[in-house]
Design an enzyme around this catalytic site. Structure first.
Site, PDB file in Angstrom:
ATOM      1  N   LYS A 103      51.423 -68.411 -88.687  1.00 42.76           N
ATOM      2  CA  LYS A 103      52.697 -68.925 -89.186  1.00 42.76           C
ATOM      3  C   LYS A 103      53.863 -68.471 -88.317  1.00 42.76           C
ATOM      4  O   LYS A 103      54.816 -69.216 -88.110  1.00 42.76           O
ATOM      5  CB  LYS A 103      52.919 -68.508 -90.647  1.00 42.76           C
ATOM      6  CG  LYS A 103      52.033 -69.281 -91.615  1.00 42.76           C
ATOM      7  CD  LYS A 103      52.537 -69.221 -93.032  1.00 42.76           C
ATOM      8  CE  LYS A 103      51.682 -70.100 -93.940  1.00 42.76           C
ATOM      9  NZ  LYS A 103      51.955 -69.902 -95.358  1.00 42.76           N
TER      10      LYS A 103
ATOM     11  N   LYS B  82      41.063 -76.079 -90.257  1.00 47.25           N
ATOM     12  CA  LYS B  82      41.191 -76.190 -91.716  1.00 47.25           C
ATOM     13  C   LYS B  82      42.084 -77.371 -92.097  1.00 47.25           C
ATOM     14  O   LYS B  82      43.097 -77.614 -91.438  1.00 47.25           O
ATOM     15  CB  LYS B  82      41.813 -74.881 -92.211  1.00 47.25           C
ATOM     16  CG  LYS B  82      41.955 -74.760 -93.698  1.00 47.25           C
ATOM     17  CD  LYS B  82      42.696 -73.478 -94.083  1.00 47.25           C
ATOM     18  CE  LYS B  82      44.202 -73.655 -94.040  1.00 47.25           C
ATOM     19  NZ  LYS B  82      44.972 -72.646 -94.767  1.00 47.25           N
TER      20      LYS B  82
ATOM     21  N   LYS C 292      48.057 -78.970 -95.623  1.00 47.24           N
ATOM     22  CA  LYS C 292      49.116 -79.899 -96.022  1.00 47.24           C
ATOM     23  C   LYS C 292      50.279 -79.876 -95.036  1.00 47.24           C
ATOM     24  O   LYS C 292      51.117 -80.765 -95.042  1.00 47.24           O
ATOM     25  CB  LYS C 292      49.580 -79.591 -97.448  1.00 47.24           C
ATOM     26  CG  LYS C 292      50.015 -78.167 -97.697  1.00 47.24           C
ATOM     27  CD  LYS C 292      50.102 -77.847 -99.189  1.00 47.24           C
ATOM     28  CE  LYS C 292      50.110 -76.341 -99.423  1.00 47.24           C
ATOM     29  NZ  LYS C 292      49.771 -75.920-100.758  1.00 47.24           N
TER      30      LYS C 292
HETATM   31  P1  TYM Z   1      47.637 -71.684-100.908  1.00 48.66           P
HETATM   32  O1  TYM Z   1      48.696 -72.172-101.827  1.00 48.66           O
HETATM   33  O2  TYM Z   1      47.830 -71.822 -99.446  1.00 48.66           O
HETATM   34  O3  TYM Z   1      46.265 -72.385-101.259  1.00 48.66           O
HETATM   35  C1  TYM Z   1      45.785 -72.397-102.578  1.00 48.66           C
HETATM   36  C2  TYM Z   1      44.269 -72.263-102.588  1.00 48.66           C
HETATM   37  O4  TYM Z   1      43.671 -73.328-101.849  1.00 48.66           O
HETATM   38  C3  TYM Z   1      42.741 -72.789-100.920  1.00 48.66           C
HETATM   39  N1  TYM Z   1      42.700 -73.673 -99.732  1.00 48.66           N
HETATM   40  C4  TYM Z   1      41.578 -74.198 -99.236  1.00 48.66           C
HETATM   41  N2  TYM Z   1      40.294 -74.093 -99.606  1.00 48.66           N
HETATM   42  C5  TYM Z   1      39.370 -74.778 -98.892  1.00 48.66           C
HETATM   43  N3  TYM Z   1      39.679 -75.563 -97.835  1.00 48.66           N
HETATM   44  C6  TYM Z   1      40.952 -75.701 -97.412  1.00 48.66           C
HETATM   45  N4  TYM Z   1      41.229 -76.480 -96.380  1.00 48.66           N
HETATM   46  C7  TYM Z   1      41.982 -75.000 -98.129  1.00 48.66           C
HETATM   47  N5  TYM Z   1      43.327 -74.922 -98.006  1.00 48.66           N
HETATM   48  C8  TYM Z   1      43.755 -74.097 -98.999  1.00 48.66           C
HETATM   49  C9  TYM Z   1      43.269 -71.403-100.594  1.00 48.66           C
HETATM   50  O5  TYM Z   1      42.261 -70.569-100.105  1.00 48.66           O
HETATM   51  C10 TYM Z   1      43.785 -70.954-101.946  1.00 48.66           C
HETATM   52  O6  TYM Z   1      42.739 -70.419-102.729  1.00 48.66           O
HETATM   53  N6  TYM Z   1      48.214 -66.749-100.866  1.00 48.66           N
HETATM   54  C11 TYM Z   1      47.665 -67.846-101.629  1.00 48.66           C
HETATM   55  C12 TYM Z   1      48.264 -67.978-103.010  1.00 48.66           C
HETATM   56  C13 TYM Z   1      48.244 -66.734-103.820  1.00 48.66           C
HETATM   57  C14 TYM Z   1      47.119 -66.173-104.469  1.00 48.66           C
HETATM   58  C15 TYM Z   1      47.603 -65.020-105.136  1.00 48.66           C
HETATM   59  C16 TYM Z   1      45.785 -66.534-104.546  1.00 48.66           C
HETATM   60  C17 TYM Z   1      49.315 -65.946-104.090  1.00 48.66           C
HETATM   61  N7  TYM Z   1      48.928 -64.905-104.897  1.00 48.66           N
HETATM   62  C18 TYM Z   1      46.747 -64.189-105.864  1.00 48.66           C
HETATM   63  C19 TYM Z   1      44.940 -65.723-105.286  1.00 48.66           C
HETATM   64  C20 TYM Z   1      45.423 -64.573-105.941  1.00 48.66           C
HETATM   65  C21 TYM Z   1      47.936 -69.129-100.860  1.00 48.66           C
HETATM   66  O7  TYM Z   1      48.787 -69.191-100.046  1.00 48.66           O
HETATM   67  O8  TYM Z   1      47.243 -70.184-101.281  1.00 48.66           O
END
Ligand code: TYM
Length: 337
Positions: free
Chosen positions: A115, A200, A203
């Site tokens: 990032k 990956k 979005k």
């Molecule tokens: P975020 O918002 O980027 O993504 C949410 C969830 O989607 C999963 N994900 C994917 N899984 C498979 N293939 C993909 N291409 C893909 N893109 C996204 C992510 O692994 C995630 O599970 N830091 C986290 C949010 C968060 C969180 C937490 C998660 C904040 N606090 C505490 C668990 C526990 C995040 O940015 O997810």
């Protein structure tokens, strides 16, 4: 009794429209786990502002994300759903945990490195929020004494640092936090880009053909799948040499329950045309009911607000219990009553 159940915490950022990566990597598994565990499913808006957000879009997406949780099958009666910024313990716990985290370990995080690359040569520079992001995630998880954290593969490093911070704190003081485990699904852990299948699905990609959104209309889904990059081998085979085909097979397998061997057999000698059509239809079947429900729910603000109010109360109660322990252990004087 729900008190005896193990605890799950997970969250998604309301920072953009959700892709099928978010759905298969996280949300779909949350639904599966909801009966067995005491679940906290959070809309992590504090995380979302680590990159610039248009306030009115953030507000809209926050409610849409809650609607998507429910539409995907998370039962508001059984689970605690809430907005991260409604429970101030998250930000407070993060501050304390920041003081037990090293800049070195944060700057080594792959997501931070990726990032922050986007800011290279930019006058504004990389925000401190991006660096501290995993500490907030650690606070989220540890405040609820979570046993299990269902996420996609890209979050593995963040879970590891969460465990390290928790162990460090527990060792310095006395056991305070449960050490959480990740729950990373076998097939949906990393849904790949449809245009560059070694990357990956994200979005934030500039090319909308590389991702499918949960809310993409059926015709858009069909078009994007038909344009998905495959290869010139022409055989439906689950192999690392055919990352595009492998990714589509994963999607078909999760949506239909077919094993990859069955898929290989079914399309043997047929090339990719029918295979791609079937992947698209399977996705449409999976997503269409969710889309209808989301559209219905976003219009029922009163219902969503009720869920959030209840969620905030339960989450605050649990989170503040852990926060008080943390404050006491580091030497803060409790408030005088
Ligand atoms: P975020 O918002 O980027 O993504 C949410 C969830 O989607 C999963 N994900 C994917 N899984 C498979 N293939 C993909 N291409 C893909 N893109 C996204 C992510 O692994 C995630 O599970 N830091 C986290 C949010 C968060 C969180 C937490 C998660 C904040 N606090 C505490 C668990 C526990 C995040 O940015 O997810």
């Amino acid at each position: 009794m729900s008190d005896e159940k193990k605890v799950i915490f997970s969250g998604i950022q309301p920072s953009g429209e959700l892709t099928i990566g978010n759905y298969f990597g996280a949300l779909k598994n949350w639904v599966k786990l909801q009966d067995e565990y005491d679940c906290y499913y959070c809309v992590v808006d504090l995380h979302a502002i680590t990159v610039r957000q248009e306030p009115k879009d953030l507000r809209r997406r926050t409610l849409e994300l809650l609607a998507t949780y429910i539409a995907a099958g998370i039962d508001p009666e059984k689970n605690t759903m809430f907005i991260q910024s409604h429970v101030s313990a998250h930000a407070e716990a993060q501050w304390i945990l920041n003081c037990f985290t090293y800049v070195g370990e944060l700057s080594r995080m792959t997501q931070f490195k990726d990032k922050s690359k986007k800011y290279e040569g930019n006058d504004v520079g990389v925000g401190a929020g991006l660096l501290n992001y995993p500490v907030l995630m650690a606070a989220d998880i540890l405040l609820y004494q979570a046993d299990l954290v269902p996420v996609g593969k890209d979050q593995t490093q963040h879970l590891e640092i969460t465990r390290n911070i928790a162990e460090r704190f527990n060792t310095l003081y006395s056991p305070t936090f449960k050490i959480p485990e990740g729950y990373i699904p076998e097939k949906g852990a990393k849904i790949m880009s449809l245009q560059e299948p070694t990357k990956k699905m994200s979005k934030s990609s500039d090319n909308p053909n590389s991702f499918i959104l949960i809310m993409d209309p059926p015709d858009v889904i069909r078009k994007k799948i038909s344009r998905a990059i495959t290869d010139s081998i022409g055989v439906v085979k689950y192999s690392d040499e055919q990352p595009g085909v492998k990714n589509l097979m994963n999607i078909l397998s999760i949506t239909t329950g077919m094993a990859v061997e069955e898929i290989e057999k079914k399309y043997d000698g047929q090339g990719y045309a029918q295979f791609k059509k079937d992947v698209a239809e399977a996705l449409v079947n999976e997503l269409e009911p969710i889309q209808t429900k989301v559209k219905e729910l976003v219009n029922d603000k009163t219902y969503l607000e009720e869920i959030l109010k209840k969620g905030e109360q339960k989450a605050s109660y649990v989170a503040n219990k852990t926060l008080s322990k943390m404050m006491k252990k580091v030497g803060f004087i409790p408030k005088f009553k």
